[in-house]
Design a protein around this motif. Structure first.
Motif, PDB file in Angstrom:
ATOM      1  N   LEU A 198       7.666   4.106  -7.544  1.00 39.38           N
ATOM      2  CA  LEU A 198       7.129   5.388  -7.998  1.00 39.38           C
ATOM      3  C   LEU A 198       8.153   6.502  -7.827  1.00 39.38           C
ATOM      4  O   LEU A 198       8.824   6.569  -6.800  1.00 39.38           O
ATOM      5  CB  LEU A 198       5.876   5.760  -7.207  1.00 39.38           C
ATOM      6  N   SER A 230       8.247  10.789  -8.461  1.00 38.36           N
ATOM      7  CA  SER A 230       7.568  12.016  -8.867  1.00 38.36           C
ATOM      8  C   SER A 230       8.585  13.136  -9.005  1.00 38.36           C
ATOM      9  O   SER A 230       9.449  13.302  -8.152  1.00 38.36           O
ATOM     10  CB  SER A 230       6.509  12.404  -7.840  1.00 38.36           C
ATOM     11  N   LEU A 272       4.587  11.589 -12.704  1.00 38.87           N
ATOM     12  CA  LEU A 272       4.664  10.393 -11.861  1.00 38.87           C
ATOM     13  C   LEU A 272       5.122   9.249 -12.748  1.00 38.87           C
ATOM     14  O   LEU A 272       4.458   8.929 -13.738  1.00 38.87           O
ATOM     15  CB  LEU A 272       3.310  10.068 -11.237  1.00 38.87           C
ATOM     16  N   ILE A 279       5.958   5.318 -13.094  1.00 43.95           N
ATOM     17  CA  ILE A 279       5.745   3.996 -12.514  1.00 43.95           C
ATOM     18  C   ILE A 279       6.710   3.042 -13.221  1.00 43.95           C
ATOM     19  O   ILE A 279       6.667   2.907 -14.455  1.00 43.95           O
ATOM     20  CB  ILE A 279       4.295   3.499 -12.729  1.00 43.95           C
ATOM     21  N   ASP A 286      -1.289  -2.401 -10.073  1.00 41.59           N
ATOM     22  CA  ASP A 286      -1.181  -0.949 -10.251  1.00 41.59           C
ATOM     23  C   ASP A 286      -2.396  -0.389 -10.990  1.00 41.59           C
ATOM     24  O   ASP A 286      -2.541   0.843 -11.088  1.00 41.59           O
ATOM     25  CB  ASP A 286       0.082  -0.593 -11.049  1.00 41.59           C
ATOM     26  N   TYR A 305      -5.010   7.340 -11.280  1.00 45.07           N
ATOM     27  CA  TYR A 305      -4.001   8.136 -10.607  1.00 45.07           C
ATOM     28  C   TYR A 305      -4.410   9.603 -10.716  1.00 45.07           C
ATOM     29  O   TYR A 305      -4.605  10.127 -11.805  1.00 45.07           O
ATOM     30  CB  TYR A 305      -2.618   7.894 -11.221  1.00 45.07           C
TER      31      TYR A 305
END
Lengths: 114, 109
Positions: B59, B61, B72, B74, B81, B85
């Motif tokens: 991850l 950010s 964010l 991924i 996952d 979110y």
């Protein structure tokens, strides 16, 4: 990760019944929050405490809920007379209270009011 | 109106694909957190990132405070996952966090 403990995980009540849920905040965290998350993912702040004192609460909480965070005991949130609209996930969170820092959440109590 | 807006509302990925989730907020934020919420409801804090770029595992950010947005990323998504979110900001210290409605991510093998 989080060490905030909430019980029970699930709660089923009839309309008019009391519904009580508990939260043990992370050790060393004097600030505790309660939020309500509805089925549309909307979060609503309910009340927060610093140690045993209420910092802020919304009108609904003041009128229909009973909440406390006694020293050396779990915090609790109790709906005095459950309504269908109270069905939601109730989340407890805690933090240290030193500035704007990370808020840690418990796993929540899912309340269903029949 | 909604103080924290997340997009997209939902996302479907094939395992291994990357994803970028967006969060825009309408007021100054002293704190910004990304959370993962499992289908069972448990909320896990992923990253606290009020400004700049932070990484943890797969991850990343990036928050641009003056533009009131955060993302964010991924990478190499996995089926585990899958979940929602949530982006949340702290702009009213007394009431803690204000949450967006989340991005529901579904990762298929």
């Amino acid at each position: 990760n989080s060490k905030v403990i909430q019980t029970p995980r699930y709660l089923v009540k009839g309309q008019g019944q009391k519904a009580k849920m508990r939260c043990i905040p992370e050790k060393g965290h004097p600030v505790v929050f309660w939020y309500q998350q509805n089925k549309n993912n909307e979060f609503k702040f309910l009340i927060n405490f610093q140690n045993q004192e209420v910092l802020q609460q919304i009108d609904m909480t003041e009128k229909r809920f009973s909440a406390e965070c006694p020293s050396n005991s779990p915090c609790s949130l109790e709906i005095q007379s459950s309504e269908a609209g109270d069905s939601a996930l109730y989340l407890c969170a805690s933090r240290t209270g030193r500035g704007a820092e990370t808020l840690y959440f418990g796993s929540g109590t899912r309340l269903t009011v029949l | 109106g909604q103080q924290v807006q997340q997009s997209p509302a939902s996302l479907v990925l094939q395992e291994g694909e990357n994803a970028e989730l967006q969060c825009n907020f309408s007021s100054t934020a002293t704190q910004l957190q990304w959370f993962y919420q499992s289908p069972g409801g448990s909320l896990v804090s992923l990253l606290s990132n009020p400004s700049g770029t932070k990484h943890t595992g797969r991850l990343t950010s990036t928050t641009v405070t003056k533009e009131r947005r955060s993302s964010l990323h991924i990478s190499s998504s996995q089926t585990t996952d899958s979940g929602t979110y949530l982006c949340a900001i702290d702009n009213n210290y007394a009431q803690g966090l204000t949450f967006g409605l989340g991005t529901r991510v579904s990762v298929f093998p």
